[in-house]
Design an enzyme around this catalytic site. Structure first.
Site, mmCIF file in Angstrom:
data_model
loop_
_atom_site.group_PDB
_atom_site.id
_atom_site.type_symbol
_atom_site.label_atom_id
_atom_site.label_comp_id
_atom_site.label_asym_id
_atom_site.label_seq_id
_atom_site.Cartn_x
_atom_site.Cartn_y
_atom_site.Cartn_z
ATOM 1 N N SER A 147 47.855 33.022 36.931
ATOM 2 C CA SER A 147 47.434 33.568 35.629
ATOM 3 C C SER A 147 48.551 33.280 34.636
ATOM 4 C CB SER A 147 47.255 35.087 35.743
ATOM 5 O OG SER A 147 47.136 35.686 34.480
ATOM 6 N N TYR A 160 49.305 43.947 39.130
ATOM 7 C CA TYR A 160 48.645 42.660 38.871
ATOM 8 C C TYR A 160 49.675 41.579 38.522
ATOM 9 C CZ TYR A 160 45.484 39.158 36.921
ATOM 10 O OH TYR A 160 44.809 37.991 36.667
HETATM 11 N N1 LIG Z 1 39.384 36.695 33.534
HETATM 12 C C1 LIG Z 1 40.598 36.384 33.075
HETATM 13 O O1 LIG Z 1 40.901 36.498 31.880
HETATM 14 C C2 LIG Z 1 41.640 35.851 34.031
HETATM 15 C C3 LIG Z 1 42.853 35.423 33.498
HETATM 16 C C4 LIG Z 1 43.832 34.942 34.364
HETATM 17 C C5 LIG Z 1 43.586 34.847 35.722
HETATM 18 N N2 LIG Z 1 42.371 35.263 36.205
HETATM 19 C C6 LIG Z 1 42.164 35.166 37.655
HETATM 20 O O2 LIG Z 1 40.958 34.469 37.908
HETATM 21 C C7 LIG Z 1 40.453 34.863 39.193
HETATM 22 C C8 LIG Z 1 38.980 35.209 39.058
HETATM 23 O O3 LIG Z 1 38.864 36.372 38.255
HETATM 24 P P1 LIG Z 1 37.610 36.687 37.317
HETATM 25 O O4 LIG Z 1 38.154 37.026 36.005
HETATM 26 O O5 LIG Z 1 36.591 35.633 37.454
HETATM 27 O O6 LIG Z 1 37.130 38.065 37.978
HETATM 28 P P2 LIG Z 1 35.707 38.577 38.497
HETATM 29 O O7 LIG Z 1 35.932 40.032 38.804
HETATM 30 O O8 LIG Z 1 34.618 38.210 37.578
HETATM 31 O O9 LIG Z 1 35.501 37.774 39.868
HETATM 32 C C9 LIG Z 1 36.320 38.005 40.986
HETATM 33 C C10 LIG Z 1 35.490 37.886 42.257
HETATM 34 O O10 LIG Z 1 36.379 38.100 43.370
HETATM 35 C C11 LIG Z 1 35.681 38.858 44.338
HETATM 36 N N3 LIG Z 1 36.638 39.538 45.210
HETATM 37 C C12 LIG Z 1 37.306 40.689 44.989
HETATM 38 N N4 LIG Z 1 38.031 41.015 46.064
HETATM 39 C C13 LIG Z 1 37.836 40.034 46.985
HETATM 40 C C14 LIG Z 1 38.305 39.805 48.306
HETATM 41 N N5 LIG Z 1 39.118 40.671 48.898
HETATM 42 N N6 LIG Z 1 37.905 38.671 48.935
HETATM 43 C C15 LIG Z 1 37.045 37.811 48.352
HETATM 44 N N7 LIG Z 1 36.533 37.991 47.115
HETATM 45 C C16 LIG Z 1 36.942 39.085 46.444
HETATM 46 C C17 LIG Z 1 34.836 39.829 43.535
HETATM 47 O O11 LIG Z 1 33.744 40.333 44.322
HETATM 48 C C18 LIG Z 1 34.386 38.951 42.381
HETATM 49 O O12 LIG Z 1 33.132 38.340 42.648
HETATM 50 C C19 LIG Z 1 41.330 36.033 39.641
HETATM 51 O O13 LIG Z 1 42.295 35.581 40.551
HETATM 52 C C20 LIG Z 1 41.980 36.493 38.358
HETATM 53 O O14 LIG Z 1 43.199 37.155 38.571
HETATM 54 C C21 LIG Z 1 41.402 35.759 35.399
#
Ligand SMILES: NC(=O)c1ccc[n+]([C@@H]2O[C@H](COP(=O)([O-])OP(=O)(O)OC[C@H]3O[C@@H](n4cnc5c(N)ncnc54)[C@H](O)[C@@H]3O)[C@@H](O)[C@H]2O)c1
Length: 285
Positions: A147, A160
């Site tokens: 991230s 986080y």
């Molecule tokens: N959304 C943002 O702005 C952002 C920014 C930087 C990084 N990220 C990273 O992107 C990645 C995806 O996040 P997102 O924003 O799409 O979130 P999201 O919540 O939409 O999707 C995350 C998915 O991970 C699944 N999950 C949770 N725990 C799990 C586990 N133990 N094993 C397998 N699956 C699991 C959830 O069921 C969900 O479907 C994450 O690593 C997040 O930290 C997101």
């Protein structure tokens, strides 16, 4: 022409946490470009929905339940995927969860869960892919979703941010290790900025932050991600095209990331006390 088509078209990709948000969008992006996608998520219904959507759109995909926090399950599952498909061209360790409380109000169980999913999950996927990708005929790629939070500091986000700083450290050390061994495995670190997903909604369903200021900050972040976040499909395309080009550093907003890197470098170079990063702008209290 899409680098994803050139690099991964006709191949196999495995994406964790692919039932929602960025993971779902990456699965869709890959499937639409001729990649067979192994869609995994801890939530089986979400994974099944995404795989069905990929197939309905003309792609090829399969859905599986996988909790990335369980290292033995991850290894057994990866063994079965390699046994089924022979080689896997791309693994995206994407599963991740948010946190949003003061350190003093975070329970050891909450802290452990964030690290178990975000950091241990990335390690489990790295360990189980790299040993199988080494020696593949088609060079494999391991993409670890960190991230921009990996280079920033924010109050009420300690679990986080610390977990994501660890993911970036893992990616950097692993890359050095693989290059020292002249292994034909590419490591990419994905550092998205704000992407419009449900990441804050899921954690809020678990528990609202205890502290009033932490609660306000968290609520603003949850609103801000919906109002200002990038469309997940656009983010998936930017990140995967960078991975397919062979980049280690992959961003959704390279200019913003460069500002944050500069901020971080200045803090360390000038030995400044930690500063609240400006990356969330008006989203923080
Ligand atoms: N959304 C943002 O702005 C952002 C920014 C930087 C990084 N990220 C990273 O992107 C990645 C995806 O996040 P997102 O924003 O799409 O979130 P999201 O919540 O939409 O999707 C995350 C998915 O991970 C699944 N999950 C949770 N725990 C799990 C586990 N133990 N094993 C397998 N699956 C699991 C959830 O069921 C969900 O479907 C994450 O690593 C997040 O930290 C997101």
């Amino acid at each position: 022409m899409s680098a994803v088509v050139d690099r991964f078209g006709g191949g196999v990709a495995l994406v964790t946490g692919a039932g929602s948000g960025l993971g779902a969008a990456m699965a869709g992006h890959l499937a639409a470009r001729g990649v067979h996608v192994v869609v995994t998520d801890v939530d089986g219904a979400r994974a099944a929905g995404v795989a069905t959507a990929c197939v309905s759109a003309g792609g090829s995909a399969e859905a599986h339940v996988l909790d990335v926090a369980d290292g033995h399950r991850v290894d057994a599952f990866f063994a079965s995927v390699w046994a089924e498909h022979g080689e896997v061209d791309l693994v995206v360790a994407n599963a991740g969860i948010e946190s949003g409380d003061r350190v003093a109000d975070t329970t050891p169980e909450q802290w452990r869960r964030v690290f178990a999913v975000n950091t241990d999950g990335a390690f489990h996927c790295a360990r189980s892919s790299v040993q199988r990708m080494t020696g593949q005929e088609r060079p494999g790629v391991l993409a670890l979703v960190a991230s921009v939070g990996s280079v920033t500091t924010l109050p009420y986000q300690s679990a986080y941010i610390a977990s994501k700083q660890a993911v970036l450290g893992l990616a950097q050390c692993l890359d050095l290790e693989l290059r020292a061994a002249e292994a034909s495995v590419q490591v990419s670190a994905l550092l998205p900025s704000w992407v419009r997903t449900r990441i804050f909604d899921d954690v809020r369903r678990g528990a609202e932050p205890v502290d009033a200021l932490a609660r306000t900050t968290f609520a603003r972040m949850a609103t801000s991600i919906q109002e200002q976040g990038m469309d997940p499909e656009e983010a998936a395309s930017l990140l995967l095209e960078a991975v397919a080009r062979g980049d280690f550093w992959c961003f959704t907003d390279p200019e913003r990331a460069a500002q944050l890197f500069e901020e971080r470098a200045r803090t360390l170079r000038e030995l400044r006390p930690p500063e609240r990063s400006g990356w969330l702008g008006s989203a923080t209290a």
